[in-house]
Design a protein around this motif. Structure first.
Motif, PDB file in Angstrom:
ATOM      1  N   HIS A   1       0.821  -1.204   0.000  1.00  0.00           N
ATOM      2  CA  HIS A   1       0.000   0.000   0.000  1.00  0.00           C
ATOM      3  C   HIS A   1       0.854   1.252   0.000  1.00  0.00           C
ATOM      4  O   HIS A   1       1.890   1.313   0.673  1.00  0.00           O
TER       5      HIS A   1
ATOM      6  N   VAL B   1      -5.310  -8.155   3.326  1.00  0.00           N
ATOM      7  CA  VAL B   1      -6.635  -7.780   2.826  1.00  0.00           C
ATOM      8  C   VAL B   1      -7.485  -9.040   2.749  1.00  0.00           C
ATOM      9  O   VAL B   1      -7.033 -10.082   2.264  1.00  0.00           O
TER      10      VAL B   1
ATOM     11  N   CYS C   1      -7.528   1.871   1.642  1.00  0.00           N
ATOM     12  CA  CYS C   1      -7.062   1.141   2.815  1.00  0.00           C
ATOM     13  C   CYS C   1      -7.338   1.915   4.095  1.00  0.00           C
ATOM     14  O   CYS C   1      -7.918   1.382   5.038  1.00  0.00           O
TER      15      CYS C   1
ATOM     16  N   ASN D   1      -8.829  -2.740   5.872  1.00  0.00           N
ATOM     17  CA  ASN D   1      -8.109  -4.017   5.803  1.00  0.00           C
ATOM     18  C   ASN D   1      -7.686  -4.467   7.202  1.00  0.00           C
ATOM     19  O   ASN D   1      -8.298  -4.057   8.183  1.00  0.00           O
TER      20      ASN D   1
ATOM     21  N   ASP E   1      -3.528   3.545   0.101  1.00  0.00           N
ATOM     22  CA  ASP E   1      -4.338   2.762  -0.823  1.00  0.00           C
ATOM     23  C   ASP E   1      -3.443   1.834  -1.631  1.00  0.00           C
ATOM     24  O   ASP E   1      -2.212   1.873  -1.533  1.00  0.00           O
ATOM     25  N   ASN E   2      -4.089   0.984  -2.419  1.00  0.00           N
ATOM     26  CA  ASN E   2      -3.414   0.087  -3.345  1.00  0.00           C
ATOM     27  C   ASN E   2      -4.188   0.116  -4.643  1.00  0.00           C
ATOM     28  O   ASN E   2      -5.425   0.125  -4.635  1.00  0.00           O
TER      29      ASN E   2
ATOM     30  N   VAL F   1      -0.087  -4.819   3.726  1.00  0.00           N
ATOM     31  CA  VAL F   1      -1.277  -4.903   4.577  1.00  0.00           C
ATOM     32  C   VAL F   1      -2.092  -6.134   4.159  1.00  0.00           C
ATOM     33  O   VAL F   1      -2.393  -6.293   2.972  1.00  0.00           O
TER      34      VAL F   1
ATOM     35  N   GLU G   1     -16.109  -3.423  -1.231  1.00  0.00           N
ATOM     36  CA  GLU G   1     -15.220  -2.271  -1.166  1.00  0.00           C
ATOM     37  C   GLU G   1     -16.034  -0.987  -1.162  1.00  0.00           C
ATOM     38  O   GLU G   1     -17.205  -0.955  -1.566  1.00  0.00           O
TER      39      GLU G   1
ATOM     40  N   SER H   1      -6.376  -3.303  -4.743  1.00  0.00           N
ATOM     41  CA  SER H   1      -7.361  -3.567  -3.690  1.00  0.00           C
ATOM     42  C   SER H   1      -8.073  -2.308  -3.211  1.00  0.00           C
ATOM     43  O   SER H   1      -9.010  -2.392  -2.425  1.00  0.00           O
TER      44      SER H   1
END
Length: 307
Positions: A170, A191, A220, A234, A213-214, A189, A196, A217
């Motif tokens: 992330h 998940v 976050c 997460n 964030d990612n 991280v 979402e 995914s």
């Protein structure tokens, strides 16, 4: 300083074996100090596992912390012995007149249900509102984070075509934030979710700030300063083997589940995973506890009276 938890809570033995300093209740009452009062509303099925995870993180700071375990008032836990709940948990209705320096609300395995279909949704909404006057800082996790941004900001959740599952790198988008002090520019991280919330649904006037964030995914970590909340979608608190246990459980139940990403060495589920996120979990929760300590009123009755 140590964490204060009940003398016979199962988490005590685990934490002591890990070197976390745990204070006996009899010793705590003799100290002339006001510990930080932290509540944990535990919505996860495996209560004992979850309470240990969070006690480990908030008990690793140099501050004395008193942990209160809280459950929903009328919801009956099906996966935890009734005697454990009766011995160590207090229904929210019994603590609603109290004030807390910090309050953590965990995720729950109800994310595919509409919020309104969750049996304790009305009480949870009341709890969210209650935190605004009785809690200095609140930390919501996974489904509870989705529920909180829906309640306060009207943000919907979306079901994913397949489970977001694994350990994802992330981006640290706010390295100067007090919550991310000392965190790497990119940090792993765990998940594990089927739904979402999305960046485009963040209201422009909400004051919400994306902290991490990612690209795959998604969101976050969100800072919600107007409500004195952090929203983590997460699971930095997860133990090393928890994603493996979830994978094995789903396989045993005949569910179509992909191997958790970036988790098993060589993507071989026969090889034990390695924990790459532990230090970042301690940093995040340590920062949260430290920020509470720096800003919370000394008198408990003043908590929640001002931002």
């Amino acid at each position: 300083m140590p964490i204060k938890i009940p003398d016979d809570l199962p988490a005590r033995r685990i934490l002591e074996e890990e070197g976390v300093v745990v204070m006996r209740e009899a010793d705590a009452v003799r100290q002339d100090i006001r510990p930080l009062k932290i509540g944990l509303l535990n919505l996860m099925p495996n209560k004992i596992c979850t309470e240990t995870q969070f006690a480990r993180l908030i008990g690793a700071t140099p501050l004395q912390v008193e942990l209160t375990l809280v459950c929903m008032t009328d919801h009956v836990a099906r996966h935890t012995p009734a005697e454990h709940m009766a011995s160590f948990y207090r229904p929210w209705a019994d603590v609603r007149a109290e004030r807390f320096d910090g309050f953590i609300i965990t995720g729950a395995p109800v994310e595919k249900l509409p919020f309104e279909a969750v049996t304790y949704w009305d009480e949870l909404r009341t709890i969210f509102d209650w935190t605004q006057e009785h809690v200095h800082r609140c930390f919501t996790i996974c489904w509870a984070a989705q529920a909180a941004v829906h309640h306060f900001h009207g943000m919907p959740k979306y079901e994913l075509p397949q489970k977001a599952f694994g350990v994802f790198p992330h981006r640290n988008l706010a390295p100067c934030s007090p919550w991310l002090r000392g965190m790497s520019d990119l940090f792993p991280v765990p998940v594990s979710r089927w739904t979402e919330v999305r960046v485009e649904d963040i209201p422009a006037s909400s004051g919400l700030r994306i902290l991490a964030d990612n690209e795959e995914s998604g969101l976050c970590l969100l800072d919600d300063p107007n409500h004195r909340m952090l929203h983590m979608f997460n699971h930095l608190e997860y133990d090393t083997g928890l994603l493996a246990a979830e994978y094995e459980r789903d396989i045993a139940n005949g569910k179509e589940i992909l191997l958790p990403r970036n988790y098993f060495p060589g993507d071989d589920p026969q090889r034990p995973p390695r924990n790459s996120w532990r230090s970042h979990a301690h940093l995040l929760f340590g920062n949260w506890i430290n920020e509470i300590y720096q800003t919370t009123p000394f008198e408990l009755q003043e908590i929640g009276q001002a931002a």
